[in-house]
Design an enzyme around this catalytic site. Structure first.
Site, PDB file in Angstrom:
ATOM      1  N   HIS A   1       2.441  -7.549   1.175  1.00  0.00           N
ATOM      2  CA  HIS A   1       2.016  -8.182   2.430  1.00  0.00           C
ATOM      3  C   HIS A   1       2.264  -9.699   2.375  1.00  0.00           C
ATOM      4  CE1 HIS A   1      -0.822  -7.446   6.062  1.00  0.00           C
ATOM      5  NE2 HIS A   1       0.059  -8.407   6.322  1.00  0.00           N
TER       6      HIS A   1
ATOM      7  N   GLU B   1      -4.268  -1.021   1.766  1.00  0.00           N
ATOM      8  CA  GLU B   1      -3.814  -2.173   0.996  1.00  0.00           C
ATOM      9  C   GLU B   1      -4.899  -2.649   0.045  1.00  0.00           C
ATOM     10  OE1 GLU B   1      -2.263  -5.184   3.611  1.00  0.00           O
ATOM     11  OE2 GLU B   1      -0.591  -3.940   4.247  1.00  0.00           O
TER      12      GLU B   1
ATOM     13  N   ARG C   1       2.547  -3.431  10.762  1.00  0.00           N
ATOM     14  CA  ARG C   1       1.304  -2.785  10.351  1.00  0.00           C
ATOM     15  C   ARG C   1       1.639  -1.485   9.629  1.00  0.00           C
ATOM     16  NH1 ARG C   1      -0.583  -6.982  10.892  1.00  0.00           N
ATOM     17  NH2 ARG C   1      -2.315  -7.677  12.208  1.00  0.00           N
TER      18      ARG C   1
END
Length: 632
Positions: A368, A349, A320
Site C-alpha cells: 500500500h 491489510e 481498493r
C-alpha cells in the site's frame, strides 16, 4: 395538477442556496441552532443524512462546533447546556499517526498539538475526552466507543487521506462530530505508482531482481511485453484514473476508460474513449483499477468478470483491495486468463504471510505504497491540517463527509421527503445504460407554497447522494453535495412549480429528469428523450407515481421490477407464477397504462433479488417487451 405560477430555475453551482425569508431572520441570530451566513459569524451544526431522519438522535441537536466572530478573534464553545457559551482555551488536537511537519506546523499555530502514536483502543478512549480534534491515517480505528468516550468534546476528526473506512461516520454524526478528509494531495503519487507497477510488471522487474539476488542469470525466463500500441482500460476515470491515462498515453498506449460519471469532453481532451464496463474489460491488454470500494463494486472483478477478459490480460490495482475477488484472481492466474497482476492494495491489510495471491510467481506486490512519496505525505498533511483548523473555526469544508444541521423545523417537515429524494436519485442512475455518463439532471418540485418559501437544499443533496453514491466513494451531504456534483461534471438544476394542493404538505411531488443519456428502460423516456421518474409521499412512505409517461403506484421499499408489456389479461399471474416458482416473494404489484389494451407498465415489488435465470424467464414472456430490475 395544472401549474398556477411560473417555475423558478435554480442551479446547483451555488453551494449556499437561498433560505426562505422567515428562515433568514432566524438564522441571523448567532446563537441559532442552524447554519447561518452573515458578516459577523458562521455557526455550524451537524446532521445525519443516512438513517435517523424520522427519529433524530438527541445528541445531534447540540452545537459542538466553534463559533467564529469577526469582532472577537477568540474561540468559544458550547457547554452541554446549549444556551450557555463558555470561554475556551486553545483547542487540543491529537495526532495519532505520523503527519508531515508542514501540517504539524499549521496545527501548532492554532492549537495545542499532542502526537501520540500506536495508541490502543483503550488508550485512545481514555485520552479522547481531553481533545477537540483527532487526526488519523488508516491505522487508527475511530469507533463508536471513541465518540462515546469523548463525551461531547470532540468536534472534528480528520482523516489524512481519502478512505474513511476506519471512521464510524454514523456515530460521528450522532455525537455532533464533523469528519473531514484529504482527497486530492496524493493523486499524483498514486498515479505514478500505478504506472510504476504497470511498467515493472510488463518487464518482470521484481521477479528478475529477486532471481539475480538469488545468484541466477535467467534472461530467457523474464522476457517481457511492450507497452506501445497496447490497450489500457482505466476503470474509474476520476483524479487518479485520469492522471494514469495521461501518463499511459505518453508511453504510446491506447487508453479507454469506464466511469459512468466522467464527462465525455474531459476524456476526449486526453484522447481517451469512454466505453461500457464489458467493452473495457473485454478489449484491454492491461486493466488498471481506480474505482472506489462500494457495495456495487465489492468483488466486481470475480470469476465471471475474468471470464470476459482477453486471455493473457494484465491487472494493476492501486485503488481498493476489495474490488477484486482475490480467490478468483488466483484461479484466473493459474488458468492463464490473467497473465500477471500488480497489486498495491488487498482485501485484508496486511495480507496473511501464506497468501496464495501474494506468493504467486506472476504477481508483483507492494505494501500500500500508492501515496508514499515525501511530496504526497507533506501535501496530505497540509490539506488535512487546513481542513481541521477550518472546521474548528466553524468554517464550511468542501471535504466534509458528514453534514451540518438544517433548521429543526425544516428538517421535521421535510423528513418524509428526504427518503423519497434519495430513492428517486438511486432509481434514476440505475435506469441509465452503462457508458452513457450522467451530466445533466433536472429536479421539478410541485408545491402549493411560494417558491421563496420552500428550502430544497436538503432534498437536492439527497438526490445528488442517490445518483452519485451507488457507484462512487464520495459521501454526499448538505455541505459537499453541490461541490461533489460539480467535480464530477454533474449539473443539477431545480424548478419549482406552484400547484393547487394541500398547504399542509410542503411538496406535492418530486420529478427527476436525466437528459442526454441512453436508458436501460425505454418506457422511462419522455417525448423529449429525457429519463423521467416522479414520486410522492403517501401515508408517510415514499411512492413512485410515474415512470416516463406511465402512471404507477409503487411503495419504494425493497427491490423493484419494471416491465413494459402488451396490455392483456393474465400478465400479472404469469409473472407472479415465475417469481413464486423461484421462491421470490412479491410485496406488491401495480399496473399503469396510457391507452386501454395497448401498452402498460407493470411494477413489481420483491423482497429478494431474483437470480439471472428468473429474470431471463420474465423477459421471455412473449407479451413483455422490456424489463429492468432496480435495487432500492
Amino acid at each position: 395538477m395544472a401549474a398556477t405560477a411560473a417555475a423558478t430555475s435554480i442551479s446547483s453551482s451555488s453551494v449556499a442556496a437561498s433560505f426562505p425569508p422567515q428562515t433568514q431572520n432566524k438564522l441571523s441570530n448567532p446563537s441559532s441552532l442552524s447554519l447561518s451566513f452573515s458578516n459577523s459569524s458562521i455557526s455550524l451544526q451537524k446532521l445525519s443524512l443516512s438513517s435517523n431522519f424520522k427519529n433524530p438522535n438527541p445528541r445531534s441537536s447540540r452545537i459542538l462546533n466553534v463559533l467564529k466572530t469577526v469582532q472577537e478573534s477568540e474561540l468559544v464553545s458550547k457547554a452541554r447546556d446549549p444556551d450557555r457559551l463558555v470561554q475556551s482555551q486553545k483547542p487540543t488536537i491529537l495526532v495519532s499517526e505520523k503527519l508531515g511537519e508542514a501540517g504539524l506546523h499549521l496545527l501548532r499555530g492554532f492549537g495545542n498539538v499532542e502526537c501520540l502514536y500506536n495508541l490502543s483502543q483503550e488508550d485512545l478512549c481514555a485520552k479522547i475526552a481531553e481533545c477537540d480534534a483527532l487526526i488519523v491515517r488508516s491505522g487508527t480505528k475511530v469507533t463508536r466507543q471513541v465518540f462515546e468516550a469523548a463525551k461531547g468534546r470532540l468536534k472534528v476528526v480528520g482523516r489524512a487521506g481519502v478512505g474513511i473506512d476506519n471512521v464510524d461516520l454514523q456515530a460521528a454524526t450522532e455525537f455532533g462530530c464533523l469528519v473531514v478528509n484529504a482527497p486530492t494531495a496524493n493523486t499524483i503519487a498514486a498515479a505514478e505508482h500505478g504506472i510504476a507497477l504497470l511498467a515493472g510488471m510488463a518487464r518482470n522487474v521484481a521477479q528478475a531482481d529477486a532471481s539475480m539476488k538469488a545468484g541466477k542469470w535467467q534472461r530467457n525466463k523474464y522476457v517481457g511485453v511492450s507497452l506501445v500500441g497496447k490497450t489500457l482500460a482505466v476503470m474509474g476515470f476520476g483524479k487518479v484514473g485520469s492522471e494514469v491515462a495521461r501518463r499511459a498515453k505518453g508511453l504510446g498506449m491506447n487508453v479507454i476508460a469506464h466511469d459512468p460519471y466522467a464527462p465525455a469532453d474531459r476524456a476526449r481532451a486526453l484522447g481517451v474513449e469512454l466505453v461500457s464496463f464489458d467493452q473495457a474489460i473485454s478489449t484491454a491488454d492491461f486493466v488498471s483499477l481506480h474505482m472506489p470500494l462500494t457495495p456495487t463494486t465489492n468483488k466486481i472483478f470475480n470469476d465471471a468478470t475474468f471470464a470476459k477478459m482477453k486471455k493473457g490480460v494484465r491487472i494493476i490495482n492501486v485503488a481498493r483491495g476489495g474490488v477484486i475477488d482475490e480467490d478468483a484472481l488466483v484461479r484466473a492466474l493459474d488458468n492463464g486468463t490473467v497473465a500477471q497482476a500488480a497489486l498495491d492494495v488487498f482485501t485484508e491489510e496486511p495480507p496473511s504471510k501464506d497468501s496464495k495471491l501474494v506468493q504467486h510467481e506472476n504477481v508483483t506486490v507492494t505494501p500500500h505504497l500508492g501515496a508514499s512519496t515525501k511530496e504526497a505525505q507533506e501535501g496530505v498533511a497540509v490539506e488535512i491540517a487546513e481542513a481541521v483548523v477550518g472546521a474548528l473555526r466553524g468554517e464550511l469544508s468542501a471535504t466534509a463527509v458528514n453534514a451540518p444541521m438544517v433548521p429543526p423545523e425544516v428538517l421535521s417537515e421535510l423528513a418524509p421527503y428526504v427518503a423519497l429524494a434519495e430513492k428517486l436519485g438511486r432509481l434514476a442512475v440505475q435506469l441509465v445504460a452503462g457508458g452513457s455518463g450522467i451530466q445533466s439532471v433536472k429536479v421539478v418540485y410541485r408545491s402549493s407554497r411560494d417558491p421563496d418559501n420552500l428550502d430544497t437544499r436538503l432534498l437536492r443533496a439527497m438526490i445528488t447522494k442517490g445518483i452519485i453514491e451507488p457507484i462512487s466513494d464520495a459521501h454526499i451531504n448538505l455541505v459537499n453535495a453541490d461541490f461533489t456534483a460539480k467535480q464530477k461534471g454533474l449539473r443539477i438544476s431545480e424548478e419549482r412549480i406552484v400547484v393547487d394542493s394541500s398547504p399542509e404538505n410542503p411538496i406535492e411531488s418530486i420529478q427527476v429528469q436525466v437528459s442526454n443519456v441512453v436508458s436501460k428502460f425505454e418506457s422511462a423516456l419522455l417525448d423529449n428523450g429525457n429519463i423521467s421518474i416522479e414520486g410522492k409521499v403517501k401515508y408517510g412512505t415514499p411512492h413512485l407515481t410515474c415512470v416516463g409517461s406511465f402512471s404507477v403506484d409503487v411503495s419504494l421499499e425493497g427491490n423493484l421490477i419494471l416491465c413494459r408489456q402488451v396490455d392483456q389479461p393474465g400478465m400479472i399471474g404469469r409473472v407472479g407464477n415465475i417469481l413464486g416458482e423461484r421462491n421470490v416473494n412479491v410485496s406488491f404489484m401495480s399496473v399503469g397504462r396510457t391507452v386501454r389494451r395497448t401498452k402498460a407498465i407493470m411494477a413489481i415489488g420483491v423482497d429478494e433479488e431474483p437470480d439471472k435465470d428468473t429474470l431471463k424467464k420474465i423477459g421471455e414472456v412473449p407479451a413483455i417487451e422490456e424489463f429492468v430490475f432496480l435495487d432500492l
